[in-house]
Write an enzyme that holds these catalytic residues in place. Structure first.
Site, PDB file in Angstrom:
ATOM      1  N   ASP A 172     -12.151   0.681   5.130  1.00  0.00           N
ATOM      2  CA  ASP A 172     -11.112   1.059   3.626  1.00  0.00           C
ATOM      3  C   ASP A 172      -9.748   2.233   4.871  1.00  0.00           C
ATOM      4  O   ASP A 172      -8.719   2.149   4.623  1.00  0.00           O
ATOM      5  CB  ASP A 172     -11.544   1.992   3.517  1.00  0.00           C
ATOM      6  CG  ASP A 172     -12.027   1.093   1.842  1.00  0.00           C
ATOM      7  OD1 ASP A 172     -11.940  -0.182   1.476  1.00  0.00           O
ATOM      8  OD2 ASP A 172     -13.323   2.002   1.576  1.00  0.00           O
ATOM      9  N   ASP A 200       0.835  -1.398   0.012  1.00  0.00           N
ATOM     10  CA  ASP A 200       0.111  -0.129   0.239  1.00  0.00           C
ATOM     11  C   ASP A 200       0.814   1.173  -0.109  1.00  0.00           C
ATOM     12  O   ASP A 200       0.007   2.186   0.813  1.00  0.00           O
ATOM     13  CB  ASP A 200      -0.522   0.114   1.111  1.00  0.00           C
ATOM     14  CG  ASP A 200      -1.790   1.299   1.197  1.00  0.00           C
ATOM     15  OD1 ASP A 200      -2.399   2.000  -0.049  1.00  0.00           O
ATOM     16  OD2 ASP A 200      -1.838   1.365   2.279  1.00  0.00           O
ATOM     17  N   ASP A 204      -2.979  -4.276  -5.467  1.00  0.00           N
ATOM     18  CA  ASP A 204      -2.640  -3.434  -5.936  1.00  0.00           C
ATOM     19  C   ASP A 204      -0.850  -2.949  -5.682  1.00  0.00           C
ATOM     20  O   ASP A 204      -0.509  -2.106  -6.253  1.00  0.00           O
ATOM     21  CB  ASP A 204      -2.755  -1.968  -5.143  1.00  0.00           C
ATOM     22  CG  ASP A 204      -4.004  -1.369  -4.678  1.00  0.00           C
ATOM     23  OD1 ASP A 204      -5.058  -1.849  -5.170  1.00  0.00           O
ATOM     24  OD2 ASP A 204      -4.547  -0.678  -3.327  1.00  0.00           O
TER      25      ASP A 204
END
Length: 456
Positions: free
Chosen positions: A300, A114, A152
């Site tokens: 989130d 991330d 991601d």
């Protein structure tokens, strides 16, 4: 969440909040357009299920129970622990197998995860990461599992240098091969339709080893409509084909895309809704599954801690959503890939017809080309026991001119001149009468494998 990536969503990292899994084309029956079929595995011990059980009197419980807790969603492996990951995976996959279903796992432990955002963490370095991946592979025990590898990791590279991107690509390609060798169906990070262009995402996927994977997944980090994701997926597949990589499929996360898109962070957004319910019956030859990769109701990292289950979010998502379809689990575990063609023709059919060798005696073998590209192909062989149980098997065939086998999963490779022999792995040699095992391989040269012989 970094301001330089306004179109993506931070992903949950809590293993305690991770959930459910998926059945796929190891099952009997006909795949519904994609390559997967079967019943999705619903984990009875998830964050939402525990909340429902602990709050029977809450006014939101019935809604959350019927529209979210009743459905399968992906189980996340995001807690980097070398000593426990194998047993965790083995327990989970074993429970799914006991239910006659096949699980799905979202693997989320790449270093610099991330880019240091709300879901930061992962393995301390790529060497330990591969050790962790090896533990996951051992936990699979050869049981077919759908794996969504590292959300991601490919779409988000803004924090990485060129050398770091290259190292990550190599790590993802190695992880893909390791998991494939353990029987997994592996899908790589495809971003989503409002992020990178399809051609750019395809370029990144090729660099990360998608040729060895089963395809890619999209929308795990956002709320784009299924229509947008389907169109985006086709553009990625077209660009992959232009790069010589064919036979891949898309998986779409529909857990939160039934309402508005826009703002990347969904914690405070009350106009989102559950999208399509999880299913392998996609009706689209390019799409293997609509899944809930991100479990609905898990935050989130904006208003609430990333990965924490929030009943207010779950209730908001469930409000206005349709009642889910009812499904009946299979009474026996899926063991055999479908033999009937999909109802819609695949965009990239096998380049050679299956080669069959019915097991009149101890065992037989059937071959099909699962994907091909310029200069190479991926093959799949199904071994079937005859009228008696067997404790081991081997399959041999003769290489055609220009062919060479570079990699095998689900078996052990040996080559003597032009003769290829694949012997069973430690976990798939013993077969009851009529039972099957599978192995796959990557080869160069023209697609195909003729004249297979099976001995036991």
């Amino acid at each position: 969440m970094s301001p330089i990536t306004p179109r993506r969503s931070v992903l949950a990292v809590s293993v305690a909040c991770a959930t459910v899994a998926v059945g796929l084309a190891a099952g009997s029956g006909t795949a519904s357009a994609g390559t997967l079929s079967g019943t999705l595995y619903r984990d009875p011990d998830t964050a939402v299920a525990r909340w429902v059980a602990a709050n029977p009197g809450d006014s939101r419980t019935a809604l959350i129970s019927s529209r979210i807790a009743s459905q399968p969603a992906s189980r996340w492996l995001s807690n980097f622990n070398l000593s426990t990951v194998q047993s965790e995976v083995s327990t989970y996959v074993g429970a799914a197998a006991g239910a006659g279903q096949v699980p799905a796992l979202t693997v989320y432990g790449i270093p610099n995860r991330d880019c240091g955002g709300a879901s930061a963490g992962g393995a301390p370095d790529l060497t330990q990461y591969q050790t962790w991946i090896g533990g996951i592979a051992r936990g699979l025990g050869g049981r077919t599992t759908l794996i969504l590898l590292e959300p991601d990791s490919i779409a988000l590279q803004t924090c990485l240098s060129a050398s770091e991107i290259s190292a990550r690509n190599q790590a993802l390609a190695t992880a893909t091969r390791t998991l494939k060798a353990a029987g997994a169906k592996v899908y790589l990070d495809g971003g989503h339709s409002a992020w990178n262009a399809g051609s750019e995402q395809a370029r990144r996927l090729v660099n990360a080893g998608v040729a060895d994977a089963d395809g890619f997944y999209t929308n795990a980090s956002n709320f784009q409509s299924t229509g947008n994701e389907t169109t985006f997926g086709r553009s990625v597949l077209s660009a992959l084909s232009g790069s010589g990589v064919t036979g891949k499929r898309q998986v779409i996360d529909t857990s939160r895309n039934g309402g508005a898109a826009g703002d990347w962070c969904g914690d405070d957004n009350t106009d989102r809704r559950i999208g399509r319910y999880p299913t392998l019956d996609t009706g689209d030859a390019n799409i293997d599954a609509f899944l809930w990769i991100k479990p609905p109701g898990e935050a989130d990292g904006c208003a609430y801690a990333a990965g924490s289950f929030q009943p207010s979010l779950a209730a908001s998502l469930a409000t206005g959503a349709a009642n889910p379809p009812t499904t009946t689990p299979p009474t026996t575990p899926p063991t055999t890939p479908p033999t009937t063609p999909p109802t819609a023709p695949p965009t990239t059919p096998p380049t050679t017809p299956p080669t069959t060798n019915p097991p009149a005696g101890a065992c037989g073998a059937a071959y099909t080309t699962s994907s091909s590209w310029q200069g190479g192909f991926q093959g799949q062989v199904t071994v079937k026991a005859g009228g008696s149980a067997i404790s081991s098997w081997s399959v041999s065939w003769t290489l055609a001119s220009g062919q060479s086998v570079s990699q095998v999963w689900g078996g052990t490779l040996s080559v003597n001149g032009s003769t290829v022999t694949v012997r069973n792995a430690a976990w798939n040699g013993s077969l009851q009468p009529g039972a099957t095992a599978e192995f796959g391989f990557i080869a160069s040269g023209p697609a195909g494998a003729s004249g297979l012989t099976c001995t036991a």
